[in-house]
Design an enzyme around this catalytic site. Structure first.
Site, mmCIF file in Angstrom:
data_model
loop_
_atom_site.group_PDB
_atom_site.id
_atom_site.type_symbol
_atom_site.label_atom_id
_atom_site.label_comp_id
_atom_site.label_asym_id
_atom_site.label_seq_id
_atom_site.Cartn_x
_atom_site.Cartn_y
_atom_site.Cartn_z
ATOM 1 N N ASP A 182 -7.597 5.063 12.111
ATOM 2 C CA ASP A 182 -6.239 5.602 12.050
ATOM 3 C C ASP A 182 -6.149 6.923 11.306
ATOM 4 O O ASP A 182 -5.330 7.783 11.638
ATOM 5 C CB ASP A 182 -5.295 4.585 11.416
ATOM 6 C CG ASP A 182 -4.912 3.481 12.384
ATOM 7 O OD1 ASP A 182 -5.073 3.691 13.598
ATOM 8 O OD2 ASP A 182 -4.461 2.421 11.932
ATOM 9 N N SER A 235 -5.591 -8.314 7.981
ATOM 10 C CA SER A 235 -4.926 -7.025 8.131
ATOM 11 C C SER A 235 -4.347 -6.977 9.537
ATOM 12 O O SER A 235 -5.079 -7.148 10.519
ATOM 13 C CB SER A 235 -5.935 -5.893 7.925
ATOM 14 O OG SER A 235 -5.340 -4.647 8.199
ATOM 15 N N ASP A 292 0.815 -1.213 0.000
ATOM 16 C CA ASP A 292 0.000 0.000 0.000
ATOM 17 C C ASP A 292 0.851 1.266 0.000
ATOM 18 O O ASP A 292 0.701 2.145 -0.860
ATOM 19 C CB ASP A 292 -0.937 0.021 1.206
ATOM 20 C CG ASP A 292 -2.037 -1.032 1.095
ATOM 21 O OD1 ASP A 292 -2.180 -1.618 0.020
ATOM 22 O OD2 ASP A 292 -2.735 -1.252 2.098
ATOM 23 N N ARG A 300 -0.346 5.421 17.618
ATOM 24 C CA ARG A 300 -0.508 6.419 16.564
ATOM 25 C C ARG A 300 0.006 7.808 16.955
ATOM 26 O O ARG A 300 0.638 8.474 16.128
ATOM 27 C CB ARG A 300 -1.974 6.493 16.120
ATOM 28 C CG ARG A 300 -2.497 5.228 15.439
ATOM 29 C CD ARG A 300 -1.499 4.666 14.457
ATOM 30 N NE ARG A 300 -2.006 3.544 13.688
ATOM 31 C CZ ARG A 300 -1.284 2.481 13.385
ATOM 32 N NH1 ARG A 300 -0.029 2.373 13.813
ATOM 33 N NH2 ARG A 300 -1.794 1.495 12.654
#
Length: 404
Positions: free
Chosen positions: A123, A175, A14, A94
């Site tokens: 996210d 994922s 990605d 994050r």
């Protein structure tokens, strides 16, 4: 002079596609940044891939210890657990990643920060709120909300059109997100809540209960002011404690979580989380607090921890409210010092003793034997006063007898 874009880069397909796409659509230099928060990764290989695909510069920044000390432990001190289950492994990582991206963007005088988060997940919010809080002059680029690419096959085709034929490992059907604190698994058969997880295919760190040893293991954790400092009498750094607990807990099948959660963007999602070390730490810390916190503080902390957890989950780490709640947490931990012994056995954590020099448990007060510190006759007056509102209400509600 071209503008610069700082990209949160992982080395996967990605974010690799994002590099040439950004160069095509923005005519900018792309600076690839990998932030190490404890994930197992060959960062040299990731760097080579970034340059081959077209990055003008590459940074690999180790924030593992900062992640543990400044994000995980403050959350531990506040008992941050989202919806009573999720230990916030991804959500806590994050903000430290975002902070590193902003630092590089400022250093490079970059106009943009780009990320590979999709338009359906949490996210994107966490990254972008962090950037807005730390440097609102930086603009955000989120390719998944802009481009027409819809599949892995289309991503590979896009790279081939650019003459890029790097091998990408066959993608897991799940994922995954990994850091030192946890690893998450979403997608594929987990998207249907009625499906039992195929743990033999999913789990990376943790034994199933069936494969865990038939003999339990005792561990001892020592805390000072709410922070773990020793494991089995060995003084270790925060990251060392978590890493060792991951191995011990994983061996015994601790910390496997199957959860349907409420995402910030409004939909429900189902995931499987492995958090062996974190699960042990949160359990031990909570048991120590039972000894050291007074009732009013403990009950208020339970309420505020829910608000704290929502803030972290929703990407609001850098807010005044989060900092204020963390300050409350720091004060509550002033006397949360002591040792906790736990038996680990086939997915279970069994408390095997807890002690603290600041324990509020007093045998002389709570004993059922004779004592000289508590006059049981005093209870009668207390009950009369404590129950007075109930008595008055009952008297007023008694049926009135009317004279005939």
């Amino acid at each position: 002079m071209k503008d610069k874009i700082v990209l949160a880069y992982s080395g996967g397909l990605d974010t690799s596609v994002i590099i040439p796409w950004l160069k095509d659509n923005y005519d900018c230099e792309v600076i690839a940044v990998v932030v190490n928060v404890g994930q197992k990764e060959d960062f040299k290989s990731v760097e080579e891939k970034a340059y081959l695909i077209g990055a003008s510069k590459f940074y690999a920044i180790d924030k593992t210890e900062e992640f543990v000390e400044e994000y995980v432990f403050p959350t531990l001190k506040m008992g941050g657990v989202y919806e009573n289950k999720y230990l916030l492994g991804t959500a806590m990582a994050r903000p430290v990643i975002t902070k590193a991206l902003v630092e590089i963007a400022q250093k490079e005088k970059a106009k943009y920060i780009a990320h590979g988060a999709t338009g359906k997940g949490n996210d994107q919010v966490r990254f972008e709120l962090g950037v807005k809080a730390l440097d609102p002059t930086i603009e955000i680029i989120a390719p998944w909300r802009i481009w027409d690419i819809k599949s892995r096959e289309e991503e590979i085709a896009y790279l081939e059109e650019k003459g890029i034929t790097l091998p990408f490992p066959k993608k897991s059907p799940y994922s995954r997100d990994e850091n030192i604190f946890h690893i998450s698994h979403e997608g594929f058969d987990l998207e249907l809540p009625e499906n039992e997880p195929n743990y033999d295919n999913i789990l990376q760190w943790t034994n199933t209960v069936e494969n865990a040893p038939d003999k339990g293991e005792y561990i001892k954790l020592e805390f000072i002011k709410g922070i773990p400092v020793k494991l089995n009498d060995e003084t270790l750094s925060g990251s060392e404690i978590i890493s060792k607990l991951n191995k011990i807990g994983g061996l015994h099948g601790i910390g496997i979580l199957d959860m349907v959660e409420n995402r910030l963007v409004g939909m429900k999602s189902r995931g499987v989380y492995e958090t062996p070390g974190g699960t042990i730490l949160f359990y031990a810390h909570e048991e120590l607090e039972r000894l050291c916190l007074d009732k009013d503080t403990a009950h208020m902390k339970q309420l505020l921890s829910q608000e704290f957890s929502k803030l972290i989950y929703n990407g609001k780490w850098f807010t005044t409210l989060r900092k204020s709640l963390s300050a409350f947490g720091d004060i509550t931990q002033e006397y949360v010092t002591g040792e906790v012994k736990i038996k680990l056995y086939k997915g279970n954590m069994i408390l095997a003793g807890c002690k603290s020099p600041y324990s509020l448990h007093s045998e002389s007060f709570s004993t059922f034997e004779g004592d000289n510190v508590y006059n049981q006759k005093d209870a009668e007056g207390f009950i009369n006063l404590f129950g007075l509102p109930l008595k008055i209400e009952s008297l007023l509600k008694r049926p009135v007898k009317l004279h005939e």
